[in-house]
Design a protein around this motif. Structure first.
Motif, PDB file in Angstrom:
ATOM      1  N   ASP A  75       0.834  -1.211   0.000  1.00  0.00           N
ATOM      2  CA  ASP A  75       0.000   0.000   0.000  1.00  0.00           C
ATOM      3  C   ASP A  75       0.865   1.256   0.000  1.00  0.00           C
ATOM      4  N   ALA A  76       1.901   1.260   0.827  1.00  0.00           N
ATOM      5  CA  ALA A  76       2.786   2.419   0.904  1.00  0.00           C
ATOM      6  C   ALA A  76       3.557   2.609  -0.401  1.00  0.00           C
ATOM      7  N   VAL A  77       4.012   1.506  -0.981  1.00  0.00           N
ATOM      8  CA  VAL A  77       4.740   1.588  -2.256  1.00  0.00           C
ATOM      9  C   VAL A  77       3.829   2.176  -3.333  1.00  0.00           C
ATOM     10  N   MET A  78       2.608   1.684  -3.417  1.00  0.00           N
ATOM     11  CA  MET A  78       1.661   2.204  -4.413  1.00  0.00           C
ATOM     12  C   MET A  78       1.389   3.683  -4.166  1.00  0.00           C
ATOM     13  N   SER A  79       1.110   4.058  -2.922  1.00  0.00           N
ATOM     14  CA  SER A  79       0.829   5.462  -2.598  1.00  0.00           C
ATOM     15  C   SER A  79       2.020   6.357  -2.928  1.00  0.00           C
ATOM     16  N   PHE A  80       3.214   5.891  -2.619  1.00  0.00           N
ATOM     17  CA  PHE A  80       4.421   6.665  -2.918  1.00  0.00           C
ATOM     18  C   PHE A  80       4.516   6.962  -4.410  1.00  0.00           C
ATOM     19  N   TRP A  81       4.409   5.913  -5.237  1.00  0.00           N
ATOM     20  CA  TRP A  81       4.584   6.096  -6.676  1.00  0.00           C
ATOM     21  C   TRP A  81       3.408   6.814  -7.323  1.00  0.00           C
ATOM     22  N   GLN A  82       2.245   6.789  -6.701  1.00  0.00           N
ATOM     23  CA  GLN A  82       1.107   7.541  -7.247  1.00  0.00           C
ATOM     24  C   GLN A  82       1.305   9.040  -7.115  1.00  0.00           C
ATOM     25  N   GLN A  83       2.164   9.454  -6.196  1.00  0.00           N
ATOM     26  CA  GLN A  83       2.389  10.887  -6.008  1.00  0.00           C
ATOM     27  C   GLN A  83       3.716  11.368  -6.605  1.00  0.00           C
ATOM     28  N   LYS A  84       4.436  10.485  -7.280  1.00  0.00           N
ATOM     29  CA  LYS A  84       5.748  10.841  -7.819  1.00  0.00           C
ATOM     30  C   LYS A  84       5.784  10.729  -9.338  1.00  0.00           C
ATOM     31  N   ASP A  85       6.602  11.568  -9.949  1.00  0.00           N
ATOM     32  CA  ASP A  85       6.958  11.425 -11.358  1.00  0.00           C
ATOM     33  C   ASP A  85       8.216  10.575 -11.451  1.00  0.00           C
ATOM     34  N   ILE A  86       8.399   9.955 -12.589  1.00  0.00           N
ATOM     35  CA  ILE A  86       9.690   9.363 -12.927  1.00  0.00           C
ATOM     36  C   ILE A  86      10.454  10.506 -13.587  1.00  0.00           C
ATOM     37  N   SER A  87      11.386  11.074 -12.853  1.00  0.00           N
ATOM     38  CA  SER A  87      12.064  12.295 -13.271  1.00  0.00           C
ATOM     39  C   SER A  87      13.455  11.969 -13.794  1.00  0.00           C
ATOM     40  N   HIS A  88      13.720  12.401 -15.001  1.00  0.00           N
ATOM     41  CA  HIS A  88      15.014  12.127 -15.623  1.00  0.00           C
ATOM     42  C   HIS A  88      16.021  13.217 -15.280  1.00  0.00           C
ATOM     43  N   ILE A  89      17.210  12.803 -14.927  1.00  0.00           N
ATOM     44  CA  ILE A  89      18.281  13.717 -14.553  1.00  0.00           C
ATOM     45  C   ILE A  89      18.773  14.469 -15.791  1.00  0.00           C
ATOM     46  N   VAL A  90      19.075  13.728 -16.840  1.00  0.00           N
ATOM     47  CA  VAL A  90      19.391  14.314 -18.145  1.00  0.00           C
ATOM     48  C   VAL A  90      18.122  14.153 -18.981  1.00  0.00           C
TER      49      VAL A  90
END
Length: 104
Positions: free
Chosen positions: A38-53
């Protein structure tokens, strides 16, 4: 309460567009919540996959494990096509930990 299969399926779908596996997303999930689907799902639901470059200028780095981190959508979208600075990277990492603690 979610099970691991639902969480895993969600992670697979989230990473698919970038060639990122569910395992890679789990590897970049803060360790304090990795035991809780549940925590893993909630975490990723609020995050972007952000590219450094940015992938707009370096599409070959889209799925490169070392070229992305979880990040809140606001800072990621504001950066647009700029390379993530070390300060931005550190802030995202700290924010990820704080957000994970809130889910714990």
């Amino acid at each position: 309460m979610r099970g691991w299969q639902e969480t895993y399926n969600y992670l697979e779908a989230r990473g698919a567009a970038y060639g990122i596996t569910a395992e890679d997303l789990l590897a970049k999930t803060p360790s304090i919540i990795k035991h809780d689907p549940d925590a893993v799902m909630s975490f990723w639901q609020q995050k972007d996959i952000s590219h450094i470059v940015p992938t707009s200028t370096h599409p070959e780095l889209t799925g490169d494990f070392n070229n992305w981190i979880p990040e809140d959508p606001g800072p990621n979208q504001e950066r647009n096509d700029r390379i993530m600075s070390l300060d931005e990277h550190n802030h995202a990492q700290l924010d990820n930990l704080v957000d994970a603690l809130c889910l714990f």
